[in-house]
Design a protein around this motif. Structure first.
Motif, PDB file in Angstrom:
ATOM      1  N   LEU A   1     -10.623  -3.815   0.171  1.00  0.00           N
ATOM      2  CA  LEU A   1     -10.128  -4.418   1.411  1.00  0.00           C
ATOM      3  C   LEU A   1     -11.162  -4.448   2.538  1.00  0.00           C
ATOM      4  CD1 LEU A   1      -6.375  -3.389   1.686  1.00  0.00           C
ATOM      5  CD2 LEU A   1      -7.352  -5.610   1.145  1.00  0.00           C
ATOM      6  N   PRO A   2     -11.936  -3.380   2.786  1.00  0.00           N
ATOM      7  CA  PRO A   2     -12.961  -3.483   3.842  1.00  0.00           C
ATOM      8  C   PRO A   2     -14.013  -4.549   3.534  1.00  0.00           C
ATOM      9  CG  PRO A   2     -12.557  -1.197   3.320  1.00  0.00           C
ATOM     10  CD  PRO A   2     -11.816  -2.012   2.303  1.00  0.00           C
ATOM     11  N   PHE A   3     -14.402  -4.674   2.271  1.00  0.00           N
ATOM     12  CA  PHE A   3     -15.364  -5.712   1.887  1.00  0.00           C
ATOM     13  C   PHE A   3     -14.778  -7.101   2.116  1.00  0.00           C
ATOM     14  CE2 PHE A   3     -17.090  -8.557  -1.440  1.00  0.00           C
ATOM     15  CZ  PHE A   3     -18.407  -8.603  -0.987  1.00  0.00           C
ATOM     16  N   ILE A   4     -13.520  -7.276   1.769  1.00  0.00           N
ATOM     17  CA  ILE A   4     -12.855  -8.565   1.993  1.00  0.00           C
ATOM     18  C   ILE A   4     -12.770  -8.864   3.492  1.00  0.00           C
ATOM     19  CG2 ILE A   4     -10.649  -9.773   1.760  1.00  0.00           C
ATOM     20  CD1 ILE A   4     -10.314  -8.267  -0.931  1.00  0.00           C
ATOM     21  N   ALA A   5     -12.468  -7.845   4.295  1.00  0.00           N
ATOM     22  CA  ALA A   5     -12.413  -8.030   5.747  1.00  0.00           C
ATOM     23  C   ALA A   5     -13.783  -8.428   6.291  1.00  0.00           C
ATOM     24  CB  ALA A   5     -11.910  -6.759   6.417  1.00  0.00           C
ATOM     25  N   TRP A   6     -14.843  -7.820   5.774  1.00  0.00           N
ATOM     26  CA  TRP A   6     -16.194  -8.170   6.196  1.00  0.00           C
ATOM     27  C   TRP A   6     -16.519  -9.616   5.835  1.00  0.00           C
ATOM     28  CZ3 TRP A   6     -20.574  -9.235   3.136  1.00  0.00           C
ATOM     29  CH2 TRP A   6     -21.775  -9.321   3.848  1.00  0.00           C
ATOM     30  N   LEU A   7     -16.157 -10.042   4.624  1.00  0.00           N
ATOM     31  CA  LEU A   7     -16.383 -11.428   4.220  1.00  0.00           C
ATOM     32  C   LEU A   7     -15.627 -12.403   5.122  1.00  0.00           C
ATOM     33  CD1 LEU A   7     -16.255 -11.313   0.313  1.00  0.00           C
ATOM     34  CD2 LEU A   7     -18.215 -11.829   1.752  1.00  0.00           C
ATOM     35  N   ILE A   8     -14.385 -12.071   5.419  1.00  0.00           N
ATOM     36  CA  ILE A   8     -13.590 -12.932   6.302  1.00  0.00           C
ATOM     37  C   ILE A   8     -14.248 -13.029   7.673  1.00  0.00           C
ATOM     38  CG2 ILE A   8     -11.386 -13.073   7.540  1.00  0.00           C
ATOM     39  CD1 ILE A   8     -10.067 -11.970   4.987  1.00  0.00           C
ATOM     40  N   HIS A   9     -14.755 -11.913   8.173  1.00  0.00           N
ATOM     41  CA  HIS A   9     -15.432 -11.901   9.470  1.00  0.00           C
ATOM     42  C   HIS A   9     -16.650 -12.825   9.458  1.00  0.00           C
ATOM     43  CE1 HIS A   9     -16.857 -10.352  13.285  1.00  0.00           C
ATOM     44  NE2 HIS A   9     -18.025 -10.114  12.725  1.00  0.00           N
ATOM     45  N   ASN A  10     -17.464 -12.759   8.388  1.00  0.00           N
ATOM     46  CA  ASN A  10     -18.651 -13.615   8.283  1.00  0.00           C
ATOM     47  C   ASN A  10     -18.272 -15.087   8.180  1.00  0.00           C
ATOM     48  OD1 ASN A  10     -20.478 -11.577   8.519  1.00  0.00           O
ATOM     49  ND2 ASN A  10     -20.805 -11.333   6.331  1.00  0.00           N
ATOM     50  N   VAL A  11     -17.283 -15.386   7.377  1.00  0.00           N
ATOM     51  CA  VAL A  11     -16.853 -16.779   7.223  1.00  0.00           C
ATOM     52  C   VAL A  11     -16.294 -17.299   8.542  1.00  0.00           C
ATOM     53  CG1 VAL A  11     -15.157 -18.256   6.082  1.00  0.00           C
ATOM     54  CG2 VAL A  11     -16.490 -16.642   4.736  1.00  0.00           C
TER      55      VAL A  11
ATOM     56  N   ALA B   1       0.838  -1.204   0.000  1.00  0.00           N
ATOM     57  CA  ALA B   1       0.000   0.000   0.000  1.00  0.00           C
ATOM     58  C   ALA B   1       0.871   1.252   0.000  1.00  0.00           C
ATOM     59  CB  ALA B   1      -0.933  -0.010   1.210  1.00  0.00           C
ATOM     60  N   GLY B   2       1.933   1.242   0.789  1.00  0.00           N
ATOM     61  CA  GLY B   2       2.841   2.391   0.808  1.00  0.00           C
ATOM     62  C   GLY B   2       3.479   2.640  -0.543  1.00  0.00           C
TER      63      GLY B   2
ATOM     64  N   LEU C   1      -5.849   3.968  -4.181  1.00  0.00           N
ATOM     65  CA  LEU C   1      -7.194   4.000  -3.589  1.00  0.00           C
ATOM     66  C   LEU C   1      -8.131   3.014  -4.270  1.00  0.00           C
ATOM     67  CD1 LEU C   1      -7.830   7.791  -2.889  1.00  0.00           C
ATOM     68  CD2 LEU C   1      -7.672   5.931  -1.242  1.00  0.00           C
ATOM     69  N   VAL C   2      -8.095   2.990  -5.594  1.00  0.00           N
ATOM     70  CA  VAL C   2      -8.961   2.066  -6.335  1.00  0.00           C
ATOM     71  C   VAL C   2      -8.588   0.617  -6.006  1.00  0.00           C
ATOM     72  CG1 VAL C   2      -9.534   1.237  -8.664  1.00  0.00           C
ATOM     73  CG2 VAL C   2      -9.447   3.685  -8.187  1.00  0.00           C
ATOM     74  N   THR C   3      -7.314   0.360  -5.852  1.00  0.00           N
ATOM     75  CA  THR C   3      -6.853  -0.995  -5.561  1.00  0.00           C
ATOM     76  C   THR C   3      -7.224  -1.415  -4.147  1.00  0.00           C
ATOM     77  OG1 THR C   3      -4.998  -0.651  -7.059  1.00  0.00           O
ATOM     78  CG2 THR C   3      -4.824  -2.476  -5.528  1.00  0.00           C
ATOM     79  N   LEU C   4      -7.164  -0.494  -3.199  1.00  0.00           N
ATOM     80  CA  LEU C   4      -7.375  -0.839  -1.798  1.00  0.00           C
ATOM     81  C   LEU C   4      -8.825  -0.695  -1.338  1.00  0.00           C
ATOM     82  CD1 LEU C   4      -4.138   0.773  -0.332  1.00  0.00           C
ATOM     83  CD2 LEU C   4      -4.547  -1.630  -0.873  1.00  0.00           C
ATOM     84  N   VAL C   5      -9.705  -0.155  -2.179  1.00  0.00           N
ATOM     85  CA  VAL C   5     -11.123  -0.012  -1.813  1.00  0.00           C
ATOM     86  C   VAL C   5     -11.763  -1.360  -1.452  1.00  0.00           C
ATOM     87  CG1 VAL C   5     -13.396   0.517  -2.812  1.00  0.00           C
ATOM     88  CG2 VAL C   5     -11.570   2.192  -2.908  1.00  0.00           C
TER      89      VAL C   5
END
Length: 140
Positions: free
Chosen positions: A105-115, A87-88, A99-103
């Motif tokens: 990441l929160p969705f992926i984190a949410w999916l991981i949390h649900n799984v 990211a740096g 920004l476009v590449t890292l957008v």
């Protein structure tokens, strides 16, 4: 090239050996501490618990900690550092592209949390079944 490959193999083997050794020592310490704690508990506590439940709990939890420490802890730290460094570098090259590449990441984190939550319920069922098996073995 051959020497660097051999060095990489040797260092990888040493890392695996050291992590396994450390995790086994931590697991042994956890088992010893847990056992000493159980010795201090009152008889009323054991009246409501089955031996197999306690044995399964002590064994499975320390085994999970051992596996995490020996296999996954270093990989997790490496992956987090890799994401932060990437990211740096992305932000230093092109902030908009970063920004476009890292957008996502929160969705992926949410999916991981649900799984993870779904997996937790599955592992709890497995723990209950293993506890029953251990109870039958202890009773036998």
């Amino acid at each position: 090239l051959l020497l660097s490959a051999l060095l990489a193999w040797g260092l990888g083997w040493a890392r695996t050996y050291i992590l396994a050794l450390v995790s086994e020592r931590i697991g042994a310490d956890l088992r010893t501490t847990t056992y000493e704690h159980l010795l201090k508990l009152s008889l009323d506590y054991f009246g409501g618990k089955r031996t197999g439940d306690l044995m399964a709990r002590i064994g499975s939890e320390t085994d999970r900690i051992n596996v995490f420490l020996s296999l996954h802890a270093l990989d997790f730290i490496t992956d987090v550092l890799m994401i932060l460094m990437t990211a740096g570098i992305l932000f230093s090259i092109n902030p908009w592209l970063a920004l476009v590449t890292l957008v996502p990441l929160p969705f992926i984190a949410w999916l991981i949390h649900n799984v993870r939550d779904r997996l937790r319920t599955g592992f709890e069922k497995i723990d209950r079944v293993w506890s029953e098996v251990t109870n039958v073995l202890a009773d036998t």
